[in-house]
Design a protein around this motif. Structure first.
Motif, PDB file in Angstrom:
ATOM      1  N   UNK A 118      -0.950   9.041  -7.819  1.00 20.79           N
ATOM      2  CA  UNK A 118      -1.867   8.100  -7.176  1.00 20.79           C
ATOM      3  C   UNK A 118      -2.466   8.685  -5.899  1.00 20.79           C
ATOM      4  N   UNK A 119      -1.703   9.497  -5.187  1.00 19.25           N
ATOM      5  CA  UNK A 119      -2.282  10.168  -4.002  1.00 19.25           C
ATOM      6  C   UNK A 119      -3.369  11.142  -4.434  1.00 19.25           C
ATOM      7  N   UNK A 128      -4.833   1.016 -11.819  1.00 17.87           N
ATOM      8  CA  UNK A 128      -4.596  -0.414 -11.674  1.00 17.87           C
ATOM      9  C   UNK A 128      -3.702  -0.699 -10.472  1.00 17.87           C
ATOM     10  N   UNK A 129      -2.682   0.117 -10.281  1.00 15.78           N
ATOM     11  CA  UNK A 129      -1.799  -0.057  -9.120  1.00 15.78           C
ATOM     12  C   UNK A 129      -2.608   0.116  -7.832  1.00 15.78           C
ATOM     13  N   UNK A 138       0.834  -1.201   0.000  1.00 19.13           N
ATOM     14  CA  UNK A 138       0.000   0.000   0.000  1.00 19.13           C
ATOM     15  C   UNK A 138       0.869   1.251   0.000  1.00 19.13           C
ATOM     16  N   UNK A 139       1.932   1.241   0.765  1.00 22.41           N
ATOM     17  CA  UNK A 139       2.798   2.412   0.822  1.00 22.41           C
ATOM     18  C   UNK A 139       3.495   2.661  -0.509  1.00 22.41           C
ATOM     19  N   UNK A 140       3.874   1.595  -1.185  1.00 20.49           N
ATOM     20  CA  UNK A 140       4.488   1.748  -2.512  1.00 20.49           C
ATOM     21  C   UNK A 140       3.462   2.303  -3.499  1.00 20.49           C
ATOM     22  N   UNK A 141       2.215   1.844  -3.390  1.00 21.06           N
ATOM     23  CA  UNK A 141       1.163   2.338  -4.285  1.00 21.06           C
ATOM     24  C   UNK A 141       0.920   3.823  -4.066  1.00 21.06           C
TER      25      UNK A 141
END
Length: 61
Positions: A14-15, A47-48, A5-8
């Motif tokens: 994405x944020x 998608x990520x 989740x942190x990588x995403x």
């Protein structure tokens, strides 16, 4: 495949996508209008987020 989740959320794009989705579902085209990138690029970021379990997809039409 397990996605961190942190990588995403490491990506500013994405944020921003997650912030835009806090008010509820939005079409990809509406989300893409907020960025200087193509709709397919926004879809890849989504998608990520989906793979990390942070957003879900609902198809209509």
């Amino acid at each position: 495949m397990t996605v961190d989740v942190f990588a995403a959320l490491a990506s500013p794009v994405r944020r921003e996508l997650t912030a835009l989705l806090l008010d509820g579902p939005r079409p990809v085209n509406d989300l893409a209008a907020h960025f200087a990138m193509s709709r397919p690029s926004v879809s890849e970021h989504l998608k990520v987020l989906r793979d990390a379990g942070l957003v879900s997809e609902r198809r209509s039409g």
